[in-house]
Design a protein around this motif. Structure first.
Motif, PDB file in Angstrom:
ATOM      1  N   GLN A  63      37.175  53.065  43.783  1.00 36.03           N
ATOM      2  CA  GLN A  63      38.389  53.850  43.981  1.00 36.03           C
ATOM      3  C   GLN A  63      39.592  53.046  43.519  1.00 36.03           C
ATOM      4  O   GLN A  63      39.603  51.816  43.628  1.00 36.03           O
ATOM      5  CB  GLN A  63      38.599  54.199  45.460  1.00 36.03           C
ATOM      6  N   ARG A  64      40.597  53.742  43.017  1.00 31.57           N
ATOM      7  CA  ARG A  64      41.883  53.092  42.726  1.00 31.57           C
ATOM      8  C   ARG A  64      42.749  53.232  43.971  1.00 31.57           C
ATOM      9  O   ARG A  64      42.871  54.317  44.539  1.00 31.57           O
ATOM     10  CB  ARG A  64      42.545  53.719  41.508  1.00 31.57           C
ATOM     11  N   VAL A  65      43.335  52.108  44.408  1.00 30.77           N
ATOM     12  CA  VAL A  65      44.101  52.079  45.652  1.00 30.77           C
ATOM     13  C   VAL A  65      45.464  51.436  45.414  1.00 30.77           C
ATOM     14  O   VAL A  65      45.676  50.738  44.419  1.00 30.77           O
ATOM     15  CB  VAL A  65      43.348  51.307  46.761  1.00 30.77           C
ATOM     16  N   ILE A  66      46.368  51.677  46.370  1.00 31.53           N
ATOM     17  CA  ILE A  66      47.687  51.062  46.352  1.00 31.53           C
ATOM     18  C   ILE A  66      47.614  49.692  47.009  1.00 31.53           C
ATOM     19  O   ILE A  66      46.948  49.523  48.027  1.00 31.53           O
ATOM     20  CB  ILE A  66      48.704  51.939  47.111  1.00 31.53           C
ATOM     21  N   THR A  67      48.300  48.707  46.428  1.00 31.96           N
ATOM     22  CA  THR A  67      48.310  47.366  47.001  1.00 31.96           C
ATOM     23  C   THR A  67      49.718  46.980  47.441  1.00 31.96           C
ATOM     24  O   THR A  67      50.708  47.605  47.061  1.00 31.96           O
ATOM     25  CB  THR A  67      47.815  46.321  45.985  1.00 31.96           C
ATOM     26  N   LYS A  68      49.795  45.925  48.227  1.00 30.00           N
ATOM     27  CA  LYS A  68      51.086  45.371  48.608  1.00 30.00           C
ATOM     28  C   LYS A  68      51.772  44.755  47.400  1.00 30.00           C
ATOM     29  O   LYS A  68      51.132  44.367  46.417  1.00 30.00           O
ATOM     30  CB  LYS A  68      50.916  44.316  49.706  1.00 30.00           C
ATOM     31  N   ASP A  69      53.096  44.639  47.474  1.00 26.91           N
ATOM     32  CA  ASP A  69      53.859  44.026  46.395  1.00 26.91           C
ATOM     33  C   ASP A  69      53.529  42.543  46.289  1.00 26.91           C
ATOM     34  O   ASP A  69      53.143  41.886  47.260  1.00 26.91           O
ATOM     35  CB  ASP A  69      55.362  44.182  46.651  1.00 26.91           C
ATOM     36  N   LEU A  71      51.214  40.919  44.474  1.00 23.13           N
ATOM     37  CA  LEU A  71      49.889  40.454  44.065  1.00 23.13           C
ATOM     38  C   LEU A  71      49.831  40.322  42.538  1.00 23.13           C
ATOM     39  O   LEU A  71      50.440  41.095  41.804  1.00 23.13           O
ATOM     40  CB  LEU A  71      48.811  41.408  44.564  1.00 23.13           C
ATOM     41  N   VAL A  72      49.069  39.359  42.074  1.00 21.80           N
ATOM     42  CA  VAL A  72      49.027  39.038  40.647  1.00 21.80           C
ATOM     43  C   VAL A  72      47.983  39.893  39.947  1.00 21.80           C
ATOM     44  O   VAL A  72      46.803  39.890  40.328  1.00 21.80           O
ATOM     45  CB  VAL A  72      48.713  37.542  40.438  1.00 21.80           C
ATOM     46  N   ALA A  73      48.424  40.612  38.935  1.00 24.81           N
ATOM     47  CA  ALA A  73      47.495  41.442  38.169  1.00 24.81           C
ATOM     48  C   ALA A  73      46.421  40.563  37.540  1.00 24.81           C
ATOM     49  O   ALA A  73      46.702  39.493  36.996  1.00 24.81           O
ATOM     50  CB  ALA A  73      48.239  42.219  37.087  1.00 24.81           C
ATOM     51  N   GLY A  74      45.171  41.014  37.618  1.00 19.71           N
ATOM     52  CA  GLY A  74      44.046  40.279  37.081  1.00 19.71           C
ATOM     53  C   GLY A  74      43.281  39.500  38.125  1.00 19.71           C
ATOM     54  O   GLY A  74      42.113  39.162  37.908  1.00 19.71           O
ATOM     55  N   ASP A  75      43.909  39.205  39.255  1.00 23.06           N
ATOM     56  CA  ASP A  75      43.218  38.472  40.316  1.00 23.06           C
ATOM     57  C   ASP A  75      42.208  39.365  41.031  1.00 23.06           C
ATOM     58  O   ASP A  75      42.326  40.598  41.028  1.00 23.06           O
ATOM     59  CB  ASP A  75      44.208  37.935  41.349  1.00 23.06           C
ATOM     60  N   ILE A  76      41.238  38.723  41.650  1.00 24.24           N
ATOM     61  CA  ILE A  76      40.222  39.395  42.454  1.00 24.24           C
ATOM     62  C   ILE A  76      40.366  38.943  43.899  1.00 24.24           C
ATOM     63  O   ILE A  76      40.562  37.753  44.173  1.00 24.24           O
ATOM     64  CB  ILE A  76      38.813  39.083  41.928  1.00 24.24           C
ATOM     65  N   HIS A  77      40.294  39.890  44.830  1.00 22.84           N
ATOM     66  CA  HIS A  77      40.333  39.606  46.259  1.00 22.84           C
ATOM     67  C   HIS A  77      39.103  40.235  46.905  1.00 22.84           C
ATOM     68  O   HIS A  77      38.836  41.427  46.700  1.00 22.84           O
ATOM     69  CB  HIS A  77      41.597  40.179  46.904  1.00 22.84           C
ATOM     70  N   GLY A  91      51.355  47.366  38.102  1.00 22.13           N
ATOM     71  CA  GLY A  91      51.975  48.551  38.662  1.00 22.13           C
ATOM     72  C   GLY A  91      51.648  48.820  40.119  1.00 22.13           C
ATOM     73  O   GLY A  91      51.875  49.932  40.607  1.00 22.13           O
ATOM     74  N   GLY A  92      51.084  47.848  40.834  1.00 22.27           N
ATOM     75  CA  GLY A  92      50.882  48.017  42.264  1.00 22.27           C
ATOM     76  C   GLY A  92      49.616  48.741  42.662  1.00 22.27           C
ATOM     77  O   GLY A  92      49.537  49.300  43.756  1.00 22.27           O
ATOM     78  N   THR A  93      48.615  48.738  41.789  1.00 24.44           N
ATOM     79  CA  THR A  93      47.331  49.348  42.138  1.00 24.44           C
ATOM     80  C   THR A  93      46.207  48.327  41.951  1.00 24.44           C
ATOM     81  O   THR A  93      46.393  47.263  41.367  1.00 24.44           O
ATOM     82  CB  THR A  93      47.032  50.590  41.269  1.00 24.44           C
TER      83      THR A  93
END
Length: 221
Positions: A63-69, A71-77, A91-93
């Motif tokens: 699923q595509r979800v909204i993230t907190k401001d 966070l670095v694009a490309g990182d994995i959590h 773009g915050g997803t």
């Protein structure tokens, strides 16, 4: 201890194992073999958001979800409590995938760098794995050739600390029904079709955050 607190802001959708050591192999699959195996492990009419021949709980489908401001694009959590992997986008997803993590104390929270990626990798159990579970690993101590039955599945992302290979991987699994559980000997498992989607979007040098399995957080909406 790396925790998952304040990581993901919401899980609102926007659309409707194992440790391994390097194996010096003499043979590698051809591109034709890799393509044939990809077709074999991809469901007919595959739609990431709805295809589920593995019988997973629906929340473990991509699923595509909204993230907190911030966070670095490309990182994995990796959220070890909810059993989710998030790949941060611009773009915050983020794309969210269901995962399985390691059994008991074999799970190792931390901050890692992805320094290697392999399509249809080889795999070899570590000596610790063989010593711990000889009945499970002794017969394959010399390793497994690539293919749909290989423990690392179709794709593997190799986790390092500095220049040290930790032998931890984010990888596909031939045991997709383990997703959502604690099943591996250290690595983070994904459905092979799902990691095939993730793989081309992960850059070498990206950071992977593996959060504590003991931490908890109240979901935000």
């Amino acid at each position: 201890m790396l925790t998952r607190r304040h990581f993901i802001q919401t899980t609102a959708a926007l659309f409707s194992a194992s440790i391994s050591s390097p194996l010096l192999a003499d043979t590698w699959p051809t591109e034709a073999e890799k393509a044939a195996w990809d077709a074999l492990i991809t469901p007919p009419g595959y739609n990431p958001a709805t295809s589920n021949p593995w019988g997973l709980h629906p929340r473990f489908l991509p699923q595509r979800v909204i993230t907190k401001d911030g966070l670095v694009a490309g990182d994995i959590h990796v959220d070890a409590v909810a059993r989710y992997l998030y790949h941060i986008e611009e773009g915050g997803t983020a794309m969210r995938y269901g995962v399985a993590i390691a059994r008991g104390k074999l799970y190792e929270p931390g901050v890692y760098t992805i320094k290697r990626k392999v399509r249809w990798p080889h795999w070899q159990p570590t000596q610790n794995m063989i010593d711990r579970d000889p009945e499970l690993y002794a017969d394959i101590a010399d390793g497994m050739e690539p293919g749909p039955e290989n423990a690392l599945g179709s794709r593997a992302l190799y986790l390092y600390v500095g220049d040290r290979d930790t032998y931890l991987r984010i990888h596909g699994t031939p045991q997709p029904r383990s997703i959502g559980g604690r099943a591996s000997s250290g690595c983070v498992r994904m459905v092979m079709a799902h990691i095939n989607d993730l793989y081309p979007n992960v850059e070498i040098g990206s950071t992977a955050f593996l959060y504590s399995a003991e931490d908890s957080v109240t979901p935000q909406s």
